[in-house]
Design a protein around this motif. Structure first.
Motif, short mmCIF file in Angstrom:
data_model
loop_
_atom_site.label_atom_id
_atom_site.label_comp_id
_atom_site.label_asym_id
_atom_site.label_seq_id
_atom_site.Cartn_x
_atom_site.Cartn_y
_atom_site.Cartn_z
N ASP A 196 -2.23 4.50 -10.20
CA ASP A 196 -2.90 3.25 -9.87
C ASP A 196 -4.35 3.54 -9.50
N ASP A 197 -5.27 2.72 -9.98
CA ASP A 197 -6.69 2.97 -9.70
C ASP A 197 -7.05 2.74 -8.23
N LYS A 198 -6.15 2.12 -7.47
CA LYS A 198 -6.39 1.91 -6.03
C LYS A 198 -5.79 3.03 -5.18
N GLN B 29 -6.57 3.58 -1.19
CA GLN B 29 -5.76 2.62 -0.45
C GLN B 29 -4.32 3.06 -0.18
N LEU C 252 1.94 2.23 -3.82
CA LEU C 252 0.97 2.57 -4.87
C LEU C 252 1.32 3.91 -5.52
N ARG D 295 0.83 -1.22 0.00
CA ARG D 295 0.00 0.00 0.00
C ARG D 295 0.86 1.27 0.00
#
Length: 321
Positions: free
Chosen positions: A173-175, A179, A169, A166
């Motif tokens: 990044d789509d997260k 996140q 990222l 995490r």
């Protein structure tokens, strides 16, 4: 120092290739001189060390890790996955598990638990007890399944243990928006919980205080799981039961490493991660460590293990400690 280690390792790989595959130059990917030694995709089974045995036993050893679970770089002689499959696949299939009973980890405890001879081995074991799903599930290199569990993490030339993803990222990044973590254990980005993974109902923090003394209900300036992530997951994989209890008497995690690797020596990144996790363990013995060299030195005289010991020396330059 790290460069010297890798150079020496690749020198061993070249020697092994020239000694055992001198008539098969087309089995290898073209690489620069002194570069990695890599089998082409169709010949990657030959990256495994398998003693002389029947066709059925050889196929069982090769099949211990389905090709769908092979790592991207399985064909490289530097692959720790191929090393783990060679050693433990051979030991299981050719009936040598009882010979592991006397092997001791660095802390003097049995490296492979109280009854390795009554265990079934699984490679790339997907753990289902920590609330992880899909590609986030903890995968254990070698899993000893029985009344007592051992989660074995096998390293060779890796520069470190795996860290929490995490914090890595990227904004693309789509997260990322929901996140991303800045490396602290504190509520961030509008989340209700301090850990981005806990927000996804992953259960590490349900057990961290009992297992490592890290309280889940307070902020930590530096998240204690950030750098110990892979080691912690292996401990929890071995000790969390199917009914989601932490049972420190039911298993342990074992780290296997190359004692020549500077990353695993004092001052190295991997050694620092190990010390952070090992120093926090609340129940002695739930985390153990053993070098490949010491493992080999503790093998009894046996035709299969003697063969393996000789080939590990030829291929990896590993000498019994």
């Amino acid at each position: 120092m790290a460069n010297t280690y890798l150079r020496d390792l690749r020198t061993s790989f070249s020697y092994y290739r020239n000694t055992y595959f001198s008539n098969q130059p087309d089995w290898f990917e073209p690489r620069p001189i002194n570069g990695a030694v890599v089998f082409k995709k169709e010949y990657r089974d030959w990256n495994l060390l398998i003693p002389p045995c029947g066709v059925a036993d050889r196929q069982r050893i090769v099949g211990k890790i389905p090709k769908s679970k092979r790592h991207k770089h399985f064909g490289s002689m530097q692959s720790s996955q191929a090393l783990a499959q060679s050693v433990f696949g051979t030991i299981e299939v050719l009936g040598r598990l009882p010979l592991l009973a006397t092997v001791r980890a660095e802390d003097g405890r049995p490296a492979f638990g109280p009854s390795p001879d009554r265990s079934d081995l699984e490679f790339e074991k997907s753990v289902t007890t920590l609330g992880e799903v899909g590609d986030r599930a903890t995968s254990v290199d070698v899993w000893f399944e029985g009344s007592y569990h051992v989660a074995v993490e096998c390293k060779l030339a890796e520069a470190e243990f795996g860290t929490c993803s995490r914090t890595r990222l990227k904004e693309t990044d789509d997260k990322f928006e929901g996140q991303f973590c800045d490396g602290s254990y504190a509520k961030q980005r509008g989340r209700q919980r301090r850990c981005a993974l806990a927000e996804l109902n992953i259960d590490y923090w349900e057990y961290t205080e009992s297992a490592f003394g890290w309280a889940a209900n307070i902020d930590h300036k530096k998240c204690p799981l950030r750098d110990t992530y892979q080691i912690v997951r292996n401990v929890l994989a071995a000790c969390v039961t199917d009914d989601h209890r932490l049972d420190e008497n039911g298993g342990h995690a074992l780290i296997l490493y190359d004692q020549r690797n500077p990353a695993m020596l004092p001052g190295g990144r991997g050694e620092s991660q190990w010390r952070d996790a090992y120093g926090a363990i609340q129940t002695a013995g739930t985390l153990r460590r053993l070098s490949w060299q010491s493992l080999m030195a503790q093998w009894p005289t046996d035709e299969v293990l003697d063969w393996m010991k000789a080939r590990l020396k030829d291929k990896y330059g590993l000498h019994p400690d």
